[in-house]
Design a protein around this motif. Sequence first.
Motif, PDB file in Angstrom:
ATOM      1  N   ALA A 281     -43.841  89.559  33.178  1.00 35.57           N
ATOM      2  CA  ALA A 281     -43.239  90.428  34.195  1.00 35.57           C
ATOM      3  C   ALA A 281     -42.661  91.695  33.566  1.00 35.57           C
ATOM      4  O   ALA A 281     -42.875  92.806  34.073  1.00 35.57           O
ATOM      5  CB  ALA A 281     -42.156  89.669  34.960  1.00 35.57           C
ATOM      6  N   GLU A 282     -41.948  91.546  32.461  1.00 37.30           N
ATOM      7  CA  GLU A 282     -41.362  92.709  31.790  1.00 37.30           C
ATOM      8  C   GLU A 282     -42.445  93.623  31.225  1.00 37.30           C
ATOM      9  O   GLU A 282     -42.354  94.843  31.307  1.00 37.30           O
ATOM     10  CB  GLU A 282     -40.409  92.258  30.680  1.00 37.30           C
ATOM     11  CG  GLU A 282     -39.807  93.392  29.891  1.00 37.30           C
ATOM     12  CD  GLU A 282     -38.977  94.379  30.708  1.00 37.30           C
ATOM     13  OE1 GLU A 282     -38.846  95.541  30.271  1.00 37.30           O
ATOM     14  OE2 GLU A 282     -38.463  94.013  31.779  1.00 37.30           O
ATOM     15  N   GLY A 283     -43.486  93.034  30.655  1.00 40.18           N
ATOM     16  CA  GLY A 283     -44.587  93.835  30.123  1.00 40.18           C
ATOM     17  C   GLY A 283     -45.277  94.637  31.209  1.00 40.18           C
ATOM     18  O   GLY A 283     -45.599  95.817  31.030  1.00 40.18           O
ATOM     19  N   LEU A 284     -45.497  94.014  32.351  1.00 42.84           N
ATOM     20  CA  LEU A 284     -46.152  94.715  33.453  1.00 42.84           C
ATOM     21  C   LEU A 284     -45.242  95.795  34.047  1.00 42.84           C
ATOM     22  O   LEU A 284     -45.716  96.850  34.451  1.00 42.84           O
ATOM     23  CB  LEU A 284     -46.593  93.719  34.516  1.00 42.84           C
ATOM     24  CG  LEU A 284     -47.698  92.764  34.056  1.00 42.84           C
ATOM     25  CD1 LEU A 284     -47.972  91.716  35.121  1.00 42.84           C
ATOM     26  CD2 LEU A 284     -48.960  93.526  33.705  1.00 42.84           C
ATOM     27  N   ARG A 285     -43.936  95.517  34.084  1.00 41.57           N
ATOM     28  CA  ARG A 285     -42.990  96.537  34.555  1.00 41.57           C
ATOM     29  C   ARG A 285     -43.042  97.747  33.628  1.00 41.57           C
ATOM     30  O   ARG A 285     -43.144  98.886  34.072  1.00 41.57           O
ATOM     31  CB  ARG A 285     -41.563  95.977  34.609  1.00 41.57           C
ATOM     32  CG  ARG A 285     -40.565  96.980  35.197  1.00 41.57           C
ATOM     33  CD  ARG A 285     -39.141  96.705  34.771  1.00 41.57           C
ATOM     34  NE  ARG A 285     -38.937  96.804  33.335  1.00 41.57           N
ATOM     35  CZ  ARG A 285     -38.874  97.957  32.637  1.00 41.57           C
ATOM     36  NH1 ARG A 285     -39.014  99.105  33.247  1.00 41.57           N
ATOM     37  NH2 ARG A 285     -38.674  97.945  31.331  1.00 41.57           N
TER      38      ARG A 285
ATOM     39  N   ALA B  50     -50.334  79.273  35.825  1.00 41.35           N
ATOM     40  CA  ALA B  50     -50.400  79.629  37.249  1.00 41.35           C
ATOM     41  C   ALA B  50     -49.238  80.556  37.624  1.00 41.35           C
ATOM     42  O   ALA B  50     -49.412  81.478  38.422  1.00 41.35           O
ATOM     43  CB  ALA B  50     -50.386  78.368  38.109  1.00 41.35           C
ATOM     44  N   LYS B  51     -48.050  80.319  37.040  1.00 42.90           N
ATOM     45  CA  LYS B  51     -46.903  81.201  37.305  1.00 42.90           C
ATOM     46  C   LYS B  51     -47.173  82.611  36.794  1.00 42.90           C
ATOM     47  O   LYS B  51     -46.858  83.591  37.475  1.00 42.90           O
ATOM     48  CB  LYS B  51     -45.639  80.666  36.624  1.00 42.90           C
ATOM     49  CG  LYS B  51     -45.007  79.493  37.294  1.00 42.90           C
ATOM     50  CD  LYS B  51     -43.727  79.164  36.536  1.00 42.90           C
ATOM     51  CE  LYS B  51     -43.229  77.788  36.838  1.00 42.90           C
ATOM     52  NZ  LYS B  51     -42.032  77.451  36.040  1.00 42.90           N
ATOM     53  N   VAL B  52     -47.732  82.716  35.598  1.00 46.45           N
ATOM     54  CA  VAL B  52     -48.054  84.031  35.043  1.00 46.45           C
ATOM     55  C   VAL B  52     -49.036  84.749  35.974  1.00 46.45           C
ATOM     56  O   VAL B  52     -48.875  85.931  36.280  1.00 46.45           O
ATOM     57  CB  VAL B  52     -48.621  83.923  33.613  1.00 46.45           C
ATOM     58  CG1 VAL B  52     -49.176  85.255  33.142  1.00 46.45           C
ATOM     59  CG2 VAL B  52     -47.554  83.422  32.647  1.00 46.45           C
ATOM     60  N   LYS B  53     -50.023  84.021  36.449  1.00 43.52           N
ATOM     61  CA  LYS B  53     -51.020  84.608  37.350  1.00 43.52           C
ATOM     62  C   LYS B  53     -50.358  85.101  38.645  1.00 43.52           C
ATOM     63  O   LYS B  53     -50.685  86.177  39.140  1.00 43.52           O
ATOM     64  CB  LYS B  53     -52.101  83.571  37.659  1.00 43.52           C
ATOM     65  CG  LYS B  53     -53.225  84.098  38.494  1.00 43.52           C
ATOM     66  CD  LYS B  53     -54.283  83.041  38.720  1.00 43.52           C
ATOM     67  CE  LYS B  53     -55.347  83.552  39.656  1.00 43.52           C
ATOM     68  NZ  LYS B  53     -56.366  82.546  39.941  1.00 43.52           N
ATOM     69  N   ARG B  54     -49.408  84.329  39.184  1.00 40.42           N
ATOM     70  CA  ARG B  54     -48.715  84.749  40.408  1.00 40.42           C
ATOM     71  C   ARG B  54     -47.891  86.010  40.173  1.00 40.42           C
ATOM     72  O   ARG B  54     -47.852  86.901  41.025  1.00 40.42           O
ATOM     73  CB  ARG B  54     -47.828  83.622  40.940  1.00 40.42           C
ATOM     74  CG  ARG B  54     -48.603  82.517  41.627  1.00 40.42           C
ATOM     75  CD  ARG B  54     -47.703  81.590  42.425  1.00 40.42           C
ATOM     76  NE  ARG B  54     -46.661  80.955  41.633  1.00 40.42           N
ATOM     77  CZ  ARG B  54     -46.777  79.801  40.978  1.00 40.42           C
ATOM     78  NH1 ARG B  54     -47.928  79.146  41.001  1.00 40.42           N
ATOM     79  NH2 ARG B  54     -45.768  79.304  40.308  1.00 40.42           N
ATOM     80  N   VAL B  55     -47.224  86.095  39.030  1.00 42.44           N
ATOM     81  CA  VAL B  55     -46.437  87.296  38.706  1.00 42.44           C
ATOM     82  C   VAL B  55     -47.342  88.514  38.653  1.00 42.44           C
ATOM     83  O   VAL B  55     -47.019  89.571  39.198  1.00 42.44           O
ATOM     84  CB  VAL B  55     -45.683  87.110  37.362  1.00 42.44           C
ATOM     85  CG1 VAL B  55     -45.182  88.438  36.819  1.00 42.44           C
ATOM     86  CG2 VAL B  55     -44.533  86.146  37.538  1.00 42.44           C
TER      87      VAL B  55
END
Length: 99
Positions: free
Chosen positions: A51-55, A84-89
């Motif tokens: 999430a932080e990397g994508l932000r 699966a959580k990473v994929k949802r993020v």
Amino acid sequence: HLIEQHKKKVMVVSCDVYRPAAIDQLETLAGQVGVAFHGERTHKDPVKVAAEGLRRAKVEMVDVAIVDTAGRLQNQQGLMDELAKVKRVIARRDPSAPG
């Protein structure tokens, strides 16, 4: 490297929080090909790192973010759930992202 040659800004996000050497290796490879890198050695949650990397990729107007996760064994349900959580993020941040 190939994506960058097409004039796209690239960032590699390392979410393998279980193997610090994997983070170091990916950071070295990103540096060798001249692309941005995001990895966290202090977090133990790959979902937060993704999430932080994508932000950060969005803020830095990166065209392509490549998210690397630790290897997952299909017979280890906990690891598959984490993937699966990473994929949802990723899907929440960018619905057009490949799964």
